[in-house]
Design an enzyme around this catalytic site. Sequence first.
Site, PDB file in Angstrom:
ATOM      1  N   LYS A 261      95.473 -30.307  48.515  1.00 19.95           N
ATOM      2  CA  LYS A 261      95.784 -31.500  49.318  1.00 19.95           C
ATOM      3  C   LYS A 261      95.303 -32.758  48.596  1.00 19.95           C
ATOM      4  O   LYS A 261      94.144 -32.857  48.208  1.00 19.95           O
ATOM      5  CB  LYS A 261      95.118 -31.387  50.689  1.00 19.95           C
ATOM      6  N   ASP A 266      92.925 -41.320  53.856  1.00 22.37           N
ATOM      7  CA  ASP A 266      93.409 -40.863  55.159  1.00 22.37           C
ATOM      8  C   ASP A 266      92.879 -41.773  56.259  1.00 22.37           C
ATOM      9  O   ASP A 266      91.763 -41.605  56.740  1.00 22.37           O
ATOM     10  CB  ASP A 266      92.970 -39.406  55.401  1.00 22.37           C
ATOM     11  N   LYS A 273      92.127 -43.305  62.788  1.00 25.09           N
ATOM     12  CA  LYS A 273      90.774 -42.765  62.926  1.00 25.09           C
ATOM     13  C   LYS A 273      89.819 -43.861  63.385  1.00 25.09           C
ATOM     14  O   LYS A 273      90.062 -45.041  63.128  1.00 25.09           O
ATOM     15  CB  LYS A 273      90.282 -42.281  61.543  1.00 25.09           C
ATOM     16  N   ASP A 284      89.681 -37.478  50.566  1.00 25.64           N
ATOM     17  CA  ASP A 284      90.642 -36.556  51.180  1.00 25.64           C
ATOM     18  C   ASP A 284      91.634 -35.973  50.169  1.00 25.64           C
ATOM     19  O   ASP A 284      92.577 -35.284  50.547  1.00 25.64           O
ATOM     20  CB  ASP A 284      91.384 -37.280  52.324  1.00 25.64           C
ATOM     21  N   ASP A 343      97.419 -37.949  62.239  1.00 19.79           N
ATOM     22  CA  ASP A 343      96.188 -37.663  61.495  1.00 19.79           C
ATOM     23  C   ASP A 343      96.128 -36.200  61.050  1.00 19.79           C
ATOM     24  O   ASP A 343      95.267 -35.830  60.262  1.00 19.79           O
ATOM     25  CB  ASP A 343      94.976 -38.016  62.376  1.00 19.79           C
ATOM     26  N   ARG A 347      98.264 -30.857  56.529  1.00 25.20           N
ATOM     27  CA  ARG A 347      99.092 -29.651  56.640  1.00 25.20           C
ATOM     28  C   ARG A 347     100.558 -29.970  56.370  1.00 25.20           C
ATOM     29  O   ARG A 347     101.322 -29.113  55.936  1.00 25.20           O
ATOM     30  CB  ARG A 347      98.888 -29.004  58.009  1.00 25.20           C
TER      31      ARG A 347
HETATM   32  N1  BES Z   1      91.204 -35.363  56.387  1.00 23.41           N
HETATM   33  C1  BES Z   1      91.005 -34.972  57.727  1.00 23.41           C
HETATM   34  C2  BES Z   1      89.949 -33.883  57.875  1.00 23.41           C
HETATM   35  C3  BES Z   1      88.543 -34.265  57.511  1.00 23.41           C
HETATM   36  C4  BES Z   1      87.652 -34.686  58.475  1.00 23.41           C
HETATM   37  C5  BES Z   1      88.097 -34.147  56.205  1.00 23.41           C
HETATM   38  C6  BES Z   1      86.356 -35.017  58.119  1.00 23.41           C
HETATM   39  C7  BES Z   1      86.801 -34.477  55.854  1.00 23.41           C
HETATM   40  C8  BES Z   1      85.926 -34.905  56.811  1.00 23.41           C
HETATM   41  C9  BES Z   1      92.302 -34.447  58.318  1.00 23.41           C
HETATM   42  O1  BES Z   1      93.452 -35.020  57.826  1.00 23.41           O
HETATM   43  C10 BES Z   1      92.263 -34.735  59.778  1.00 23.41           C
HETATM   44  O2  BES Z   1      92.293 -35.871  60.132  1.00 23.41           O
HETATM   45  N2  BES Z   1      92.222 -33.688  60.601  1.00 23.41           N
HETATM   46  C11 BES Z   1      92.186 -33.842  62.016  1.00 23.41           C
HETATM   47  C12 BES Z   1      93.182 -32.890  62.627  1.00 23.41           C
HETATM   48  C13 BES Z   1      93.437 -33.125  64.085  1.00 23.41           C
HETATM   49  C14 BES Z   1      94.172 -34.423  64.287  1.00 23.41           C
HETATM   50  C15 BES Z   1      94.236 -31.973  64.630  1.00 23.41           C
HETATM   51  C16 BES Z   1      90.774 -33.529  62.494  1.00 23.41           C
HETATM   52  O3  BES Z   1      90.155 -32.607  61.961  1.00 23.41           O
HETATM   53  O4  BES Z   1      90.297 -34.231  63.369  1.00 23.41           O
HETATM   54 ZN    ZN Z   2      93.310 -35.772  55.931  1.00 29.19          ZN
HETATM   55 MN    MN Z   3      93.956 -36.806  58.843  1.00 27.37          MN
END
Ligand code: BES
Ligand code: ZN
Ligand code: MN
Length: 500
Positions: A261, A266, A273, A284, A343, A347
């Site tokens: 990825k 992000d 966020k 990220d 967010d 995936r």
């Molecule tokens: N890049 C984030 C995940 C992440 C969070 C990486 C903290 C490193 C530290 C990912 O893209 C994300 O935002 N995931 C969300 C998914 C949710 C919206 C289903 C998450 O984990 O909150």
């Molecule tokens: Zn992300």
């Molecule tokens: Mn995200």
Amino acid sequence: MKLDVKVGEVRANASDALVVFSFEDLDLMQGIAKLAKEERFKGKKGEINIVRAPSGFKCKHILLAGLGKREKADSYTVYGTAGRAAQCARSEEMTSVAFMLPETAGTKIERPAKTVCEGALNALYKFDEFKSKSRGRAEDEDEEEKELARIEVLCPFADDAESMKKDADEARILSESLKFTRDLANYPSNLKRPPELAEKIRREASKAGLGVRIFDEKAMKHMEMNAMLAVGVGSTSPPRLVVLEYGRKAAGKPTLCLVGKGITFDSGGISLKPSKGMDEMKGDMAGAAAVAGAMIALARLKVPLHIVGVMPLCENMPSGSAQRPGDIVKAMNGKTIEVLNTDAEGRMVLADAVAYAEKNYKSDYLVDIATLTGAVSVCFGEHATGLLSNDDKLREAVITAGQAVHERCWALPFWDEYKDMVKSKVADVKNIGSEVGDAGTITAACFVWNFLNEKTKWAHLDIAGTSWMTRDKPFRQSGATGVGVRLLVELARNLTGEDV
Ligand code: BES
Ligand code: ZN
Ligand code: MN
């Protein structure tokens, strides 16, 4: 930094410091045992003691480094302690340090020369490219450390020198690759937008002799990579797909695809966020950086495999052109995705990257690595990478590789019930589980699984908890850890079926 293997008498070594490892039994060479006793050095794990060298030694100082109980000590103990010792030598403004290797009898320590070199080199890593030199303020000058110029590993027997040189060379290659990965992930997002990041990877990968292809947004449109394009469409900087290749497909030789990825920043997109900690989202793209670093190392180490690295690079931003919650897009493999949260973008880029790898390189093994879910650190903190797999043997191979390099992975269940949780009412799949917070790490993996060929042996590594550290450690600077580089190299080697 010079890294040398030196054959000869320990006492004749003229470095600033001689590092002497010791277990709690304090079974040390003559001259040093007495010194340790005088200094009340106990040999406890992580204990470091600097003393002036006794007469008869050419070095200036002896750095006693504790490894704890002999029966408990393993390679990671040595890795960490060598790192502490190297950091300590640097902060004491020493410019050269020599390591006497620890005795391995009665321990679980493997390949001490490689472990010591890697531990020391990786601990000395600093990300300071953007810090200007101070202008004469005394307190700032104090903070500026001199760099260690030379590390030596002492080899008491000339017969062992060749294999130790090999170990040291390997350690150097691994630590240079790790540095490349950490630098990329630590880099600020304004200076690594997808086209720039793609070029950074191209430059380093070509040097290592890898095949490099970079696809721009037009090429991606042509290939119908609409899931990835949807993630990047809110940014003023266009996405890139970087493909690295090493070796060739051949009978009896497995093809391994690594997919990482690469979200260069992000923000969350329209599902923005919160601002606290958002800066960390420059990391990220740690999965893509790990794939690049691992492939560079594998090429330099000449591991006999056919390996393809796929890195989807995108910036996830909110804007008038950004994708919206509720949108539906069709991925490269024809499956439709309902975007319920912008967010959950990782995936989506993995969906098209995995489909691309499957379509163009029929892989035997596919491993994806991604900073995918916050849920994985709720579960494991910063100490384990989340692992999901559809193949028992590959799952075990990943766990074994992780243990060997202390980048430990822990498997989560991959049951059909979870796969049902990403089914959408209006499209084939939706990009979040039934509710946010519901088995987040597992459902994210289940989503990605929809874009794979059924027969591919697949492992999914969620490094959101392990790729970034907020605090300094005695043998590691905070920020990007480069997790995945050493793991993927170890795994790839094990998959060749021979210990190269
Ligand atoms: N890049 C984030 C995940 C992440 C969070 C990486 C903290 C490193 C530290 C990912 O893209 C994300 O935002 N995931 C969300 C998914 C949710 C919206 C289903 C998450 O984990 O909150
Ligand atoms: Zn992300
Ligand atoms: Mn995200």
